[in-house]
Design a protein around this motif. Structure first.
Motif, PDB file in Angstrom:
ATOM      1  N   MET A 126       0.862  -1.185   0.000  1.00 32.67           N
ATOM      2  CA  MET A 126       0.000   0.000   0.000  1.00 32.67           C
ATOM      3  C   MET A 126       0.889   1.221   0.000  1.00 32.67           C
ATOM      4  SD  MET A 126      -3.091  -0.818   2.585  1.00 32.67           S
ATOM      5  CE  MET A 126      -2.868  -2.340   3.468  1.00 32.67           C
ATOM      6  N   THR A 127       0.261   2.345  -0.092  1.00 38.12           N
ATOM      7  CA  THR A 127       0.986   3.602  -0.091  1.00 38.12           C
ATOM      8  C   THR A 127       1.799   3.746   1.186  1.00 38.12           C
ATOM      9  OG1 THR A 127      -0.881   4.527  -1.273  1.00 38.12           O
ATOM     10  CG2 THR A 127       0.705   6.090  -0.373  1.00 38.12           C
ATOM     11  N   GLY A 128       3.066   4.091   1.048  1.00 37.48           N
ATOM     12  CA  GLY A 128       3.910   4.338   2.213  1.00 37.48           C
ATOM     13  C   GLY A 128       3.723   5.757   2.710  1.00 37.48           C
ATOM     14  N   VAL A 129       4.260   6.013   3.878  1.00 37.30           N
ATOM     15  CA  VAL A 129       4.203   7.316   4.541  1.00 37.30           C
ATOM     16  C   VAL A 129       2.772   7.870   4.488  1.00 37.30           C
ATOM     17  CG1 VAL A 129       5.425   9.496   4.902  1.00 37.30           C
ATOM     18  CG2 VAL A 129       6.588   7.639   3.735  1.00 37.30           C
ATOM     19  N   THR A 130       1.835   7.021   4.927  1.00 33.05           N
ATOM     20  CA  THR A 130       0.429   7.391   4.962  1.00 33.05           C
ATOM     21  C   THR A 130      -0.026   7.447   6.403  1.00 33.05           C
ATOM     22  OG1 THR A 130       0.039   6.300   2.859  1.00 33.05           O
ATOM     23  CG2 THR A 130      -1.876   6.696   4.218  1.00 33.05           C
ATOM     24  N   GLY A 131      -0.523   8.597   6.834  1.00 33.23           N
ATOM     25  CA  GLY A 131      -0.984   8.762   8.201  1.00 33.23           C
ATOM     26  C   GLY A 131      -0.239   9.886   8.880  1.00 33.23           C
ATOM     27  N   THR A 132      -0.128   9.794  10.186  1.00 35.71           N
ATOM     28  CA  THR A 132       0.519  10.819  11.002  1.00 35.71           C
ATOM     29  C   THR A 132       1.839  10.256  11.519  1.00 35.71           C
ATOM     30  OG1 THR A 132      -1.673  11.619  11.616  1.00 35.71           O
ATOM     31  CG2 THR A 132       0.179  12.342  12.993  1.00 35.71           C
ATOM     32  N   LEU A 133       2.954  10.890  11.168  1.00 34.86           N
ATOM     33  CA  LEU A 133       4.282  10.359  11.475  1.00 34.86           C
ATOM     34  C   LEU A 133       4.453   9.951  12.928  1.00 34.86           C
ATOM     35  CD1 LEU A 133       6.756  12.552   9.402  1.00 34.86           C
ATOM     36  CD2 LEU A 133       6.283  10.121   9.139  1.00 34.86           C
ATOM     37  N   ARG A 134       3.977  10.740  13.852  1.00 37.40           N
ATOM     38  CA  ARG A 134       4.163  10.482  15.283  1.00 37.40           C
ATOM     39  C   ARG A 134       3.606   9.113  15.687  1.00 37.40           C
ATOM     40  NH1 ARG A 134       5.664  14.040  18.432  1.00 37.40           N
ATOM     41  NH2 ARG A 134       5.030  15.733  17.079  1.00 37.40           N
ATOM     42  N   TYR A 135       2.585   8.636  14.996  1.00 38.12           N
ATOM     43  CA  TYR A 135       1.913   7.379  15.326  1.00 38.12           C
ATOM     44  C   TYR A 135       2.128   6.297  14.267  1.00 38.12           C
ATOM     45  CZ  TYR A 135      -0.308  10.441  18.686  1.00 38.12           C
ATOM     46  OH  TYR A 135      -0.517  11.331  19.709  1.00 38.12           O
ATOM     47  N   MET A 136       2.950   6.565  13.286  1.00 41.07           N
ATOM     48  CA  MET A 136       3.124   5.696  12.127  1.00 41.07           C
ATOM     49  C   MET A 136       4.176   4.615  12.368  1.00 41.07           C
ATOM     50  SD  MET A 136       4.144   6.865   8.257  1.00 41.07           S
ATOM     51  CE  MET A 136       2.933   8.177   8.295  1.00 41.07           C
ATOM     52  N   ALA A 137       3.851   3.406  11.988  1.00 38.36           N
ATOM     53  CA  ALA A 137       4.788   2.290  12.100  1.00 38.36           C
ATOM     54  C   ALA A 137       5.966   2.488  11.149  1.00 38.36           C
ATOM     55  CB  ALA A 137       4.068   0.977  11.796  1.00 38.36           C
ATOM     56  N   PRO A 138       7.143   2.047  11.552  1.00 41.88           N
ATOM     57  CA  PRO A 138       8.340   2.259  10.724  1.00 41.88           C
ATOM     58  C   PRO A 138       8.252   1.628   9.342  1.00 41.88           C
ATOM     59  CG  PRO A 138       8.865   0.957  12.686  1.00 41.88           C
ATOM     60  CD  PRO A 138       7.456   1.386  12.811  1.00 41.88           C
ATOM     61  N   GLU A 139       7.583   0.481   9.227  1.00 31.36           N
ATOM     62  CA  GLU A 139       7.485  -0.154   7.903  1.00 31.36           C
ATOM     63  C   GLU A 139       6.662   0.692   6.937  1.00 31.36           C
ATOM     64  OE1 GLU A 139       4.558  -2.526  10.593  1.00 31.36           O
ATOM     65  OE2 GLU A 139       6.482  -1.506  10.802  1.00 31.36           O
ATOM     66  N   MET A 179       6.651   4.069   7.088  1.00 29.89           N
ATOM     67  CA  MET A 179       7.578   5.161   6.741  1.00 29.89           C
ATOM     68  C   MET A 179       8.583   4.722   5.697  1.00 29.89           C
ATOM     69  SD  MET A 179       8.504   7.146  10.235  1.00 29.89           S
ATOM     70  CE  MET A 179       7.511   6.736  11.636  1.00 29.89           C
ATOM     71  N   ARG A 180       8.961   3.438   5.732  1.00 24.28           N
ATOM     72  CA  ARG A 180       9.944   2.922   4.765  1.00 24.28           C
ATOM     73  C   ARG A 180       9.280   2.465   3.474  1.00 24.28           C
ATOM     74  NH1 ARG A 180      12.138   0.465   9.720  1.00 24.28           N
ATOM     75  NH2 ARG A 180      10.956  -1.435   9.224  1.00 24.28           N
ATOM     76  N   SER A 181       7.968   2.648   3.353  1.00 23.56           N
ATOM     77  CA  SER A 181       7.196   2.228   2.171  1.00 23.56           C
ATOM     78  C   SER A 181       7.347   0.742   1.874  1.00 23.56           C
ATOM     79  CB  SER A 181       7.582   3.063   0.944  1.00 23.56           C
ATOM     80  OG  SER A 181       7.268   4.409   1.156  1.00 23.56           O
ATOM     81  N   GLU A 182       7.445  -0.069   2.940  1.00 25.54           N
ATOM     82  CA  GLU A 182       7.506  -1.516   2.804  1.00 25.54           C
ATOM     83  C   GLU A 182       6.089  -2.084   2.802  1.00 25.54           C
ATOM     84  OE1 GLU A 182      11.664  -1.957   5.338  1.00 25.54           O
ATOM     85  OE2 GLU A 182       9.805  -2.677   6.222  1.00 25.54           O
ATOM     86  N   ALA A 183       5.982  -3.345   2.415  1.00 28.12           N
ATOM     87  CA  ALA A 183       4.698  -4.035   2.530  1.00 28.12           C
ATOM     88  C   ALA A 183       4.358  -4.130   4.009  1.00 28.12           C
ATOM     89  CB  ALA A 183       4.801  -5.426   1.923  1.00 28.12           C
ATOM     90  N   TYR A 184       3.073  -4.023   4.329  1.00 28.54           N
ATOM     91  CA  TYR A 184       2.685  -4.088   5.740  1.00 28.54           C
ATOM     92  C   TYR A 184       1.322  -4.724   5.908  1.00 28.54           C
ATOM     93  CZ  TYR A 184       0.492   0.458   4.561  1.00 28.54           C
ATOM     94  OH  TYR A 184      -0.224   1.467   3.982  1.00 28.54           O
ATOM     95  N   THR A 185       1.014  -5.033   7.166  1.00 28.23           N
ATOM     96  CA  THR A 185      -0.238  -5.697   7.526  1.00 28.23           C
ATOM     97  C   THR A 185      -0.988  -4.819   8.527  1.00 28.23           C
ATOM     98  OG1 THR A 185       0.663  -6.850   9.436  1.00 28.23           O
ATOM     99  CG2 THR A 185       0.915  -7.939   7.278  1.00 28.23           C
ATOM    100  N   GLU A 186      -2.039  -5.398   9.111  1.00 30.74           N
ATOM    101  CA  GLU A 186      -2.830  -4.681  10.108  1.00 30.74           C
ATOM    102  C   GLU A 186      -2.020  -4.372  11.368  1.00 30.74           C
ATOM    103  OE1 GLU A 186      -3.013  -8.944  11.004  1.00 30.74           O
ATOM    104  OE2 GLU A 186      -3.433  -7.857   9.153  1.00 30.74           O
TER     105      GLU A 186
END
Length: 177
Positions: A53-66, A68-75
């Protein structure tokens, strides 16, 4: 918990912007999750169980590192955010207030754990739950259902005046009862 519902849907829903500003309290004292503008349906049928999915989506302070790195991620990105929300609820302060956007991005790209101070959380079972939920490796984080089970199993202190966090100057009192 709302995350259990979202993650338990078929297919599951990832909120992707869980933060205090997206949580509403009703007059009856019920917490409601809002702002599903960045939410996505999670395709668990992808080849490796992740969905790009789109990386760096959301609010940085609460965002998971994966994210921020635009990696594949899950729930598990929502579980990470939940830990930061819980820390905020206990302390009354936004986590990592002294940090700027570049600090968050640098920590993510260098795989450095940038987390709030758990010494602020006096109730150690809650601190342990936060630490596991904001783990830097997504697979090491509990599911939303596991979070709920751990919260329900916590033994609240007998003393109703015992606090979940240390009182800080200017911070509101944060009782756990």
């Amino acid at each position: 918990m709302a995350l259990c519902f979202l993650h338990g849907c078929q297919p599951s829903v990832i909120h992707r912007d869980l933060k205090p500003g997206n949580l509403l309290l009703t007059a009856e004292g019920h917490l409601k999750v809002s702002d599903f503008g960045l939410s996505k349906i999670f395709d668990a049928n992808s080849s490796d169980g992740t969905y790009r999915m789109t990386g760096v989506t959301g609010t940085l302070r609460y965002m998971a590192p994966e994210v921020m790195r635009s990696e594949a991620y899950t729930e598990k990105v929502d579980v990470y955010s939940y830990a930061f929300v819980l820390w905020f609820m206990c302390t009354g302060e936004r986590p990592l207030m002294g940090k700027v956007q570049q600090d968050f991005l640098d920590a993510a790209t260098r795989h450095f754990d940038l987390r709030p101070d758990l010494e602020e959380i006096s109730y150690k079972p809650l601190a342990a739950l936060m630490a596991s939920a904001w783990h830097g490796i997504a697979d090491q984080r509990p599911t939303a259902a596991e979070l709920v089970a751990r919260l329900r199993a916590m033994q609240l202190p007998n003393n109703p005046k015992e606090k979940a966090c240390k009182k800080r100057s200017g911070a509101k009192s944060c009782s756990i009862s």
